[in-house]
Scaffold this motif. Sequence first.
Motif, short mmCIF file in Angstrom:
data_model
loop_
_atom_site.label_atom_id
_atom_site.label_comp_id
_atom_site.label_asym_id
_atom_site.label_seq_id
_atom_site.Cartn_x
_atom_site.Cartn_y
_atom_site.Cartn_z
N VAL A 33 -5.11 0.63 1.30
CA VAL A 33 -6.55 0.81 1.44
C VAL A 33 -6.96 0.49 2.87
O VAL A 33 -6.61 -0.57 3.40
CB VAL A 33 -7.32 -0.10 0.46
CG1 VAL A 33 -8.83 0.11 0.63
CG2 VAL A 33 -6.90 0.20 -0.97
N ARG A 52 -8.23 5.52 0.96
CA ARG A 52 -6.83 5.19 0.66
C ARG A 52 -5.92 6.18 1.37
O ARG A 52 -6.27 7.36 1.54
CB ARG A 52 -6.58 5.25 -0.83
CG ARG A 52 -7.28 4.18 -1.62
CD ARG A 52 -7.10 4.39 -3.12
NE ARG A 52 -5.73 4.21 -3.54
CZ ARG A 52 -5.28 3.09 -4.13
NH1 ARG A 52 -6.10 2.07 -4.33
NH2 ARG A 52 -4.03 3.01 -4.52
N GLY A 55 -3.08 8.87 -3.08
CA GLY A 55 -3.82 8.89 -4.33
C GLY A 55 -4.85 9.99 -4.33
O GLY A 55 -5.42 10.32 -3.29
N TYR A 60 -9.56 8.10 -6.62
CA TYR A 60 -9.78 7.10 -5.58
C TYR A 60 -10.68 7.69 -4.49
O TYR A 60 -10.23 7.99 -3.39
CB TYR A 60 -8.44 6.66 -4.98
CG TYR A 60 -7.47 6.11 -5.99
CD1 TYR A 60 -6.38 6.87 -6.41
CD2 TYR A 60 -7.64 4.85 -6.53
CE1 TYR A 60 -5.48 6.36 -7.34
CE2 TYR A 60 -6.75 4.33 -7.45
CZ TYR A 60 -5.68 5.10 -7.86
OH TYR A 60 -4.80 4.60 -8.76
N THR A 62 -13.53 8.16 -1.56
CA THR A 62 -14.00 7.34 -0.46
C THR A 62 -15.29 6.65 -0.89
O THR A 62 -15.96 7.08 -1.83
CB THR A 62 -14.26 8.20 0.78
OG1 THR A 62 -15.15 9.27 0.44
CG2 THR A 62 -12.96 8.81 1.30
N TYR A 63 -15.59 5.58 -0.19
CA TYR A 63 -16.75 4.77 -0.60
C TYR A 63 -17.49 4.32 0.64
O TYR A 63 -16.87 3.94 1.63
CB TYR A 63 -16.28 3.59 -1.44
CG TYR A 63 -17.40 2.88 -2.16
CD1 TYR A 63 -18.01 1.75 -1.61
CD2 TYR A 63 -17.86 3.34 -3.39
CE1 TYR A 63 -19.03 1.11 -2.26
CE2 TYR A 63 -18.89 2.70 -4.05
CZ TYR A 63 -19.47 1.58 -3.49
OH TYR A 63 -20.49 0.95 -4.13
N ARG A 105 -6.40 -3.63 -2.09
CA ARG A 105 -7.40 -3.52 -3.15
C ARG A 105 -8.58 -2.68 -2.70
O ARG A 105 -8.98 -2.72 -1.53
CB ARG A 105 -7.91 -4.91 -3.55
CG ARG A 105 -6.84 -5.83 -4.08
CD ARG A 105 -7.41 -7.22 -4.35
NE ARG A 105 -8.50 -7.16 -5.34
CZ ARG A 105 -9.25 -8.21 -5.68
NH1 ARG A 105 -9.04 -9.37 -5.11
NH2 ARG A 105 -10.20 -8.08 -6.58
N ASN A 106 -9.17 -1.96 -3.64
CA ASN A 106 -10.39 -1.20 -3.35
C ASN A 106 -11.57 -2.16 -3.33
O ASN A 106 -12.31 -2.30 -4.29
CB ASN A 106 -10.63 -0.13 -4.41
CG ASN A 106 -9.65 1.01 -4.30
OD1 ASN A 106 -9.25 1.40 -3.21
ND2 ASN A 106 -9.23 1.55 -5.42
#
Length: 126
Positions: A33, A52, A55, A60, A62-63, A105-106
């Motif tokens: 990540v 990430r 994946g 998963y 994007t944020y 971790r996300n």
Amino acid sequence: QVQLVESGGGLVQPGGSLRLACTASGRTASSNVMGWFRQAPGKEREFVARIRWSGSPTFYPTYYADSVKGRFTISRDNTKNTVYLQMSSLKPEDTAQYFCAAGGRNSLIPRDYDYWGQGTQVTVSS
């Protein structure tokens, strides 16, 4: 050991654009990540965006932080081991030291990221 090197910061006028880059070496499964954070003087380090290396984007995605959503875009080039942060419609309040980080971790929390770059300064001013 993962090493991260940021580049691309600078001075830009309000409404302008900049693209930051973060090149990673020594990637491991525990550094899948990649996040961008920023810290302005006198303020805590805050999350900007994450992606990430591997994946499906379906599972998963994007944020982004609400404050940059629609203006910033995070992307990656796995062939270059580089993550980018394209910043558009920049505002004075975007002024900060920008850091890239790697972790497993996300997460939106800085302490969940194990590796950090040295940072690059972004100043938005007329």
